[in-house]
Motif scaffolding. Sequence first.
Motif, PDB file in Angstrom:
ATOM      1  N   ILE A 264       0.817  -1.214   0.000  1.00  0.00           N
ATOM      2  CA  ILE A 264       0.000   0.000   0.000  1.00  0.00           C
ATOM      3  C   ILE A 264       0.849   1.262   0.000  1.00  0.00           C
ATOM      4  CG2 ILE A 264      -1.717   1.321   1.299  1.00  0.00           C
ATOM      5  CD1 ILE A 264      -2.827  -1.311   2.334  1.00  0.00           C
ATOM      6  N   GLY A 265       1.895   1.276   0.781  1.00  0.00           N
ATOM      7  CA  GLY A 265       2.696   2.487   0.888  1.00  0.00           C
ATOM      8  C   GLY A 265       4.151   2.220   1.203  1.00  0.00           C
ATOM      9  N   LYS A 284       1.705   6.969   0.227  1.00  0.00           N
ATOM     10  CA  LYS A 284       0.922   5.965  -0.504  1.00  0.00           C
ATOM     11  C   LYS A 284       1.487   5.788  -1.908  1.00  0.00           C
ATOM     12  CE  LYS A 284      -3.610   6.525   1.703  1.00  0.00           C
ATOM     13  NZ  LYS A 284      -5.016   6.924   1.480  1.00  0.00           N
ATOM     14  N   ARG A 285       1.404   4.575  -2.423  1.00  0.00           N
ATOM     15  CA  ARG A 285       1.835   4.319  -3.796  1.00  0.00           C
ATOM     16  C   ARG A 285       0.908   5.016  -4.785  1.00  0.00           C
ATOM     17  NH1 ARG A 285       5.549   0.441  -4.749  1.00  0.00           N
ATOM     18  NH2 ARG A 285       6.271  -0.751  -2.957  1.00  0.00           N
ATOM     19  N   ILE A 288      -2.854   3.873  -5.943  1.00  0.00           N
ATOM     20  CA  ILE A 288      -3.155   2.787  -5.024  1.00  0.00           C
ATOM     21  C   ILE A 288      -4.654   2.671  -4.764  1.00  0.00           C
ATOM     22  CG2 ILE A 288      -2.891   4.140  -2.904  1.00  0.00           C
ATOM     23  CD1 ILE A 288      -1.921   0.446  -3.467  1.00  0.00           C
ATOM     24  N   TYR A 292      -6.887  -0.390  -5.517  1.00  0.00           N
ATOM     25  CA  TYR A 292      -7.569  -0.947  -4.350  1.00  0.00           C
ATOM     26  C   TYR A 292      -9.022  -1.272  -4.678  1.00  0.00           C
ATOM     27  CZ  TYR A 292      -9.488  -1.144   0.420  1.00  0.00           C
ATOM     28  OH  TYR A 292     -10.125  -1.532   1.572  1.00  0.00           O
TER      29      TYR A 292
END
Length: 297
Positions: A264-265, A284-285, A288, A292
């Motif tokens: 996630i990050g 955060k990526r 994401i 998600y």
Amino acid sequence: TTVAKEEVLYFTIENITNQEDRINFLLWLMSSDQDSKYYRTYTLGNIKCKNNDDVVINFDSFRTEFQLMSKTERENVIRTIFLGSNGILNKKESKEKNISEAITGLQNVLFNNLFFADEKVNSLNVAMANMFKKIFEIVFRNISDERKVVFVNNLFSALIDIKNETEKTDMEEGELRAKQLGRLIVSIGVNSGMAVLKLLQILSNNKVFELLDNKYGYIINDEVSKVKSENEPLSKLVIFKYLERLGILDKIDFIGKCLGSASIGLTYLLKFAGKKVFDVVKIKRPNIMKNYEEDFY
């Protein structure tokens, strides 16, 4: 005189107008069955050699060419089949049918060669094959069309890499097969999104593969446990752009090392202007939340 194989390959794909034939052509390109043939020869009148003769090609030469391509080149071929002119994902009226047929064929190509390569098929192989075939189906159906292209290419490229790497070993056959299975499972996790990644972490932490196979399960478990470290850190250029978008880049003196990289990050050390100590910042990526929503559809 010859014409570049890539040109002929793309031209061939664009001229396969039947979408079911396109799916079968992709599956054939990805297949390792040496006895399987597509078409022996085919004459392409719209592509000419320098001496103006029609190009006569041997389709069987395409498979070797496809499997030796770079990952980027192979992705472009898959994209042409999926999203190019008359691509299998382009027509709404046939898209669901094409997706179902592609899933069935891709499941066999990607998983059967490893899970069922031996004559002795045990319950572990059957259970794992069924589980990961289902995971593949769920992911493939719900991700965007562009991610479908990347997803299939990443898994197939990983399969090629796994075979090339593990063939250069003196491990016994059972150990080698277990290592290959573990590597393939890791690749599935890395390319299937957060939900599958977390599932694999739970399975490896609880040594589920060792419980299923008391002889080789530990090898599979060792490989799957590496899924935790397979999330690559973002480049610092991406971090710079991210901080710039947040409007705080001019307040940063120094970007330190990445302390952790998860699905996630990421966690980085940052030093803000005027401060003597580093702060720990979680980022955060990119994309994401979009991913998600697709992963947990």
